[in-house]
Write a protein that holds these residues in place. Structure first.
Motif, PDB file in Angstrom:
ATOM      1  N   VAL A  58       0.845  -1.188   0.000  1.00  0.00           N
ATOM      2  CA  VAL A  58       0.000   0.000   0.000  1.00  0.00           C
ATOM      3  C   VAL A  58       0.884   1.244   0.000  1.00  0.00           C
ATOM      4  N   LYS A  59       0.416   2.281  -0.682  1.00  0.00           N
ATOM      5  CA  LYS A  59       1.060   3.597  -0.656  1.00  0.00           C
ATOM      6  C   LYS A  59      -0.005   4.621  -0.304  1.00  0.00           C
ATOM      7  N   ILE A  60       0.293   5.492   0.657  1.00  0.00           N
ATOM      8  CA  ILE A  60      -0.678   6.518   1.035  1.00  0.00           C
ATOM      9  C   ILE A  60      -0.068   7.903   0.860  1.00  0.00           C
ATOM     10  N   GLN A  61      -0.889   8.792   0.331  1.00  0.00           N
ATOM     11  CA  GLN A  61      -0.510  10.201   0.221  1.00  0.00           C
ATOM     12  C   GLN A  61      -1.046  10.908   1.456  1.00  0.00           C
ATOM     13  N   CYS A  62      -0.149  11.497   2.234  1.00  0.00           N
ATOM     14  CA  CYS A  62      -0.499  12.127   3.508  1.00  0.00           C
ATOM     15  C   CYS A  62      -0.282  13.638   3.424  1.00  0.00           C
ATOM     16  N   ARG A  63      -0.812  14.349   4.434  1.00  0.00           N
ATOM     17  CA  ARG A  63      -0.603  15.796   4.497  1.00  0.00           C
ATOM     18  C   ARG A  63      -0.534  16.252   5.952  1.00  0.00           C
ATOM     19  N   ASN A  64       0.435  17.123   6.196  1.00  0.00           N
ATOM     20  CA  ASN A  64       0.512  17.820   7.471  1.00  0.00           C
ATOM     21  C   ASN A  64      -0.391  19.045   7.361  1.00  0.00           C
ATOM     22  N   GLN A  65      -1.500  19.038   8.062  1.00  0.00           N
ATOM     23  CA  GLN A  65      -2.476  20.113   7.904  1.00  0.00           C
ATOM     24  C   GLN A  65      -2.009  21.432   8.513  1.00  0.00           C
TER      25      GLN A  65
END
Length: 203
Positions: free
Chosen positions: A74-81
């Motif tokens: 699995v690959k996830i695209q994350c974000r520091n809000q």
């Protein structure tokens, strides 16, 4: 009196050999050491995202993928809000269908998109590209759109479609640097302009 049988004389007259060696079979092709059929790419994949609470202040985004065939991670695209910066995380363990592959973002960060990643990775092509947009603030008045893309395989640069919201004029910006997977290619719009879409350009 004839010294040779008539059959022998007839064969000699026609120029045929008296005996013929048995026909030999064609040689067999040697087996190629280490050759195997490539595993098929995963199909029938379903992705999901979760928001996990663990303790009072410990929380993070988690991504999952499950496919009906193949082997995958699995690959996830994350974000520091807080900062608006995005990034990609791979799950460390590959699973066989119909197993579930899981990975998590850093603490406090959200998962925005989930991708299945073929295992082993294909070669000679650019695959598995994850594009995203960021809105960057520098100082009190300096802000701009930024586009990023990260792929599983290949070499690529980033292309972003930008727009000047004051004039409505759209334009394209290409990232000057070509990167090799799994690195992230990045470029920005002009100051004050927004990024509307991002894509990878295979090289």
């Amino acid at each position: 009196m004839l010294r040779y049988p008539l059959v022998t004389l007839a064969v000699a007259a026609l120029g045929l050999p008296l005996s013929t060696a048995p026909a030999q079979a064609a040689p067999e092709m040697p087996a190629v050491a280490g050759w195997s059929t490539p595993a098929p790419a995963p199909t029938g994949c379903t992705t999901s995202m979760e928001w996990i609470y663990d303790g009072v202040n410990y929380y993070y985004g988690r991504g999952k993928v499950q496919c009906t065939t193949g082997r995958y991670r699995v690959k996830i695209q994350c974000r520091n809000q807080q900062t608006g910066v995005g990034y990609v995380i791979y799950g460390g363990t590959a699973v066989n269908a119909p197993g579930t592959a899981t990975a998590t973002c850093y603490v406090g960060n959200v998962a925005e998109k989930v991708y299945p990643v073929e295992d082993p990775l294909p070669t000679g092509v650019t695959t598995g590209c994850a594009p995203w947009i960021e809105w960057v603030h520098e100082g009190s008045n300096h802000y701009y759109g930024r586009g990023r893309v990260q792929c599983d395989t290949g070499r690529y640069q980033v292309k972003i479609n930008c727009r000047n919201l004051q004039t409505g004029v759209a334009y394209v910006v290409y990232g000057g640097q070509v990167v090799t997977a799994p690195d992230t290619a990045t470029t920005t719009c002009y100051s004050g302009n927004v990024a509307e879409s991002v894509e990878a350009l295979p090289q």
